[in-house]
Design a protein around this motif. Structure first.
Motif, PDB file in Angstrom:
ATOM      1  N   VAL A 153      -4.504   5.404 -14.133  1.00 33.31           N
ATOM      2  CA  VAL A 153      -4.105   4.032 -13.829  1.00 33.31           C
ATOM      3  C   VAL A 153      -2.673   3.965 -13.310  1.00 33.31           C
ATOM      4  N   GLU A 154      -1.821   4.833 -13.793  1.00 32.18           N
ATOM      5  CA  GLU A 154      -0.419   4.808 -13.380  1.00 32.18           C
ATOM      6  C   GLU A 154      -0.238   5.175 -11.910  1.00 32.18           C
ATOM      7  N   TYR A 155      -1.183   5.928 -11.369  1.00 31.65           N
ATOM      8  CA  TYR A 155      -1.028   6.442 -10.003  1.00 31.65           C
ATOM      9  C   TYR A 155      -2.088   5.933  -9.041  1.00 31.65           C
ATOM     10  N   VAL A 156      -3.019   5.106  -9.511  1.00 32.86           N
ATOM     11  CA  VAL A 156      -4.161   4.757  -8.668  1.00 32.86           C
ATOM     12  C   VAL A 156      -3.733   3.955  -7.443  1.00 32.86           C
ATOM     13  N   GLN A 157      -2.750   3.077  -7.577  1.00 33.39           N
ATOM     14  CA  GLN A 157      -2.295   2.302  -6.420  1.00 33.39           C
ATOM     15  C   GLN A 157      -1.639   3.207  -5.380  1.00 33.39           C
ATOM     16  N   ASP A 158      -0.854   4.162  -5.848  1.00 34.52           N
ATOM     17  CA  ASP A 158      -0.218   5.097  -4.914  1.00 34.52           C
ATOM     18  C   ASP A 158      -1.243   6.006  -4.252  1.00 34.52           C
ATOM     19  N   LEU A 159      -2.286   6.387  -5.004  1.00 32.64           N
ATOM     20  CA  LEU A 159      -3.323   7.247  -4.438  1.00 32.64           C
ATOM     21  C   LEU A 159      -4.050   6.566  -3.283  1.00 32.64           C
ATOM     22  N   TYR A 160      -4.450   5.328  -3.479  1.00 36.13           N
ATOM     23  CA  TYR A 160      -5.195   4.636  -2.424  1.00 36.13           C
ATOM     24  C   TYR A 160      -4.290   4.214  -1.281  1.00 36.13           C
ATOM     25  N   SER A 161      -3.029   4.020  -1.560  1.00 36.36           N
ATOM     26  CA  SER A 161      -2.090   3.791  -0.470  1.00 36.36           C
ATOM     27  C   SER A 161      -1.957   5.040   0.405  1.00 36.36           C
ATOM     28  N   PHE A 162      -1.977   6.199  -0.247  1.00 35.36           N
ATOM     29  CA  PHE A 162      -1.945   7.464   0.502  1.00 35.36           C
ATOM     30  C   PHE A 162      -3.259   7.670   1.263  1.00 35.36           C
ATOM     31  N   TYR A 163      -4.373   7.279   0.662  1.00 36.10           N
ATOM     32  CA  TYR A 163      -5.666   7.409   1.347  1.00 36.10           C
ATOM     33  C   TYR A 163      -5.697   6.570   2.629  1.00 36.10           C
ATOM     34  N   ARG A 164      -5.172   5.348   2.557  1.00 31.43           N
ATOM     35  CA  ARG A 164      -5.175   4.502   3.746  1.00 31.43           C
ATOM     36  C   ARG A 164      -4.267   5.056   4.848  1.00 31.43           C
ATOM     37  N   THR A 165      -3.243   5.772   4.438  1.00 33.20           N
ATOM     38  CA  THR A 165      -2.368   6.383   5.436  1.00 33.20           C
ATOM     39  C   THR A 165      -3.026   7.600   6.095  1.00 33.20           C
ATOM     40  N   MET A 166      -3.782   8.364   5.300  1.00 32.11           N
ATOM     41  CA  MET A 166      -4.361   9.613   5.798  1.00 32.11           C
ATOM     42  C   MET A 166      -5.755   9.450   6.399  1.00 32.11           C
ATOM     43  N   GLU A 167      -6.371   8.291   6.244  1.00 35.47           N
ATOM     44  CA  GLU A 167      -7.754   8.176   6.715  1.00 35.47           C
ATOM     45  C   GLU A 167      -7.872   8.245   8.235  1.00 35.47           C
ATOM     46  N   ARG A 168      -6.806   7.936   8.925  1.00 36.59           N
ATOM     47  CA  ARG A 168      -6.877   8.030  10.381  1.00 36.59           C
ATOM     48  C   ARG A 168      -7.035   9.470  10.846  1.00 36.59           C
ATOM     49  N   PHE A 169      -6.620  10.421  10.024  1.00 37.85           N
ATOM     50  CA  PHE A 169      -6.827  11.825  10.370  1.00 37.85           C
ATOM     51  C   PHE A 169      -8.266  12.263  10.110  1.00 37.85           C
ATOM     52  N   SER A 170      -8.999  11.468   9.344  1.00 39.55           N
ATOM     53  CA  SER A 170     -10.410  11.775   9.106  1.00 39.55           C
ATOM     54  C   SER A 170     -11.297  11.364  10.266  1.00 39.55           C
ATOM     55  N   CYS A 171     -10.776  10.458  11.105  1.00 40.76           N
ATOM     56  CA  CYS A 171     -11.579   9.960  12.223  1.00 40.76           C
ATOM     57  C   CYS A 171     -11.609  10.982  13.360  1.00 40.76           C
ATOM     58  N   VAL A 172     -12.685  10.943  14.095  1.00 38.28           N
ATOM     59  CA  VAL A 172     -12.881  11.855  15.229  1.00 38.28           C
ATOM     60  C   VAL A 172     -13.081  11.020  16.486  1.00 38.28           C
ATOM     61  N   PRO A 173     -12.879  11.586  17.662  1.00 39.36           N
ATOM     62  CA  PRO A 173     -13.130  10.837  18.895  1.00 39.36           C
ATOM     63  C   PRO A 173     -14.586  10.383  18.973  1.00 39.36           C
TER      64      PRO A 173
END
Length: 364
Positions: A153-173
């Motif tokens: 719980v202490e880190y869950v907000q930071d984790l999903y904030s990091f996920y939203r930043t990194m999800e663009r690297f998951s996308c492909v053309p």
């Protein structure tokens, strides 16, 4: 002679009578004049005491407008009770000052000074008071897991904030399939559909399935593959996802057996090396599933809604056109669609919007 004297007597009597009548008329007129002055003085005294100063020019001041109605009526009654002519038709002479006062008392109020009564126009726009609408509170969805150390719980907000930043690297053309000379979109759909069945037979975690599809798309977007090697790419992607997500990993021999021995052990290991080197060993990227779990928790979805949202997000894995959307957007849309289908009406709470960072218009 006698007749002449009688006639003179009659004439003198008539003249005396006429003179007496004229004298009486003058006396009566003077008495009426004095009476009228007295009456006007009484009226003027009452009116002045009630409303202030009388404007002799006939202009009504503000105090005249605010004069009580009973004073006006009394003045009219007193005026009408005094005759303007005597009984003999002789006019009574009143000086200019009395005429002005009489005109002032008898003058009707102008329409412009009266407060007119106007009915409300039904077409007139009425200014309404602003209605204060209470905003829907944002719920703390992690409050129930405060004592669960695995929930982080202490880190869950930071984790999903990091996920939203990194999800663009998951996308492909979106058009990466145009680079594959021997493959097409239909072949990709058949492969993923088959891997979903394999995933179910091995009873693997859901995170493994989404990571498997992500590894396949990222690898195919960077390296051309022959048609006969496409199934091998799928098996190796499943193996890598199991090594990353699962506790108990299937052995290579099981994967060879599932492929009906179309590939050997060495083929699997060689493709594993090729895929990891192509992806630069970067397999830790967010997929649709972490966002799906988070958004279902924010929506406080029941079991039925959760199963429907999972089914919709798995259908999106098969569709090649879904690659143009980010994982978080696909997950939020699946939860929203499931809520609308189960509930029968549109619903997207402020809590869901806060945690997903997507409004209802964006999801539509």
């Amino acid at each position: 002679m006698v007749n002449s004297c009688e006639n003179n007597i009659v004439v003198e009597a008539t003249t005396t009578s006429v003179l007496q009548d004229e004298t009486t008329s003058r006396k009566f007129g003077q008495e009426m004049k004095r009476e009228k002055r007295r009456v006007l003085g009484v009226i003027n005294h009452n009116v002045v005491g009630a409303r202030g100063v009388v404007n002799k020019r006939g202009n009504l001041s503000k105090s005249r407008v605010e004069e009580p109605l009973y004073h006006q009526e009394d003045a009219k009654k007193l005026k009408t009770s005094v005759p303007s002519e005597n009984y003999f038709g002789d006019s009574i002479f009143i000086d200019d000052e009395e005429e002005e006062e009489e005109a002032t008392l008898d003058h009707t109020m102008p329409m412009s000074l009266e407060k007119p009564y106007t009915e409300a126009d039904p077409m007139e726009e009425v200014e309404m008071e602003d209605v204060i609408v209470e905003e829907e509170p944002i719920l703390d969805i992690d409050l129930s897991d405060a004592k669960n150390s695995l929930a982080a719980v202490e880190y869950v907000q930071d984790l999903y904030s990091f996920y939203r930043t990194m999800e663009r690297f998951s996308c492909v053309p979106v058009d990466y399939m145009m680079q594959q000379m021997d493959l097409n979109e239909k072949m990709r759909a058949i492969l993923i559909d088959w891997l979903i069945e394999v995933h179910d037979k091995f009873d693997l975690m859901k995170e493994t399935l989404f990571l498997t599809v992500n590894l396949i798309d990222r690898f195919l977007s960077k390296k051309a593959v022959m048609r006969k090697k496409l199934q091998l790419v799928g098996l190796v992607a499943l193996l890598l996802a199991c090594k990353y997500e699962e506790v108990s990993v299937p052995v290579v021999e099981d994967l060879v057996l599932i492929s009906d021995k179309a590939y050997t052990r060495n083929d699997v290991l060689d493709m594993e090396k090729t895929m990891l080197s192509t992806l630069q060993f970067n397999v830790s990227l967010p997929t649709q599933y972490p966002f799906l779990k988070r958004f279902l928790k924010a929506a406080q979805a029941d079991k039925k809604c959760e199963m429907l949202a999972s089914f919709l997000i798995e259908l999106a894995l098969v569709e090649y056109e879904m690659l143009q959307f980010q994982p978080s957007l696909l997950a939020a849309t699946a939860v929203y669609t499931a809520q609308c289908t189960v509930g029968g009406f549109r619903q997207w709470s402020s809590t869901c919007e806060f945690h997903s960072h997507y409004s209802e218009d964006q999801l539509m």
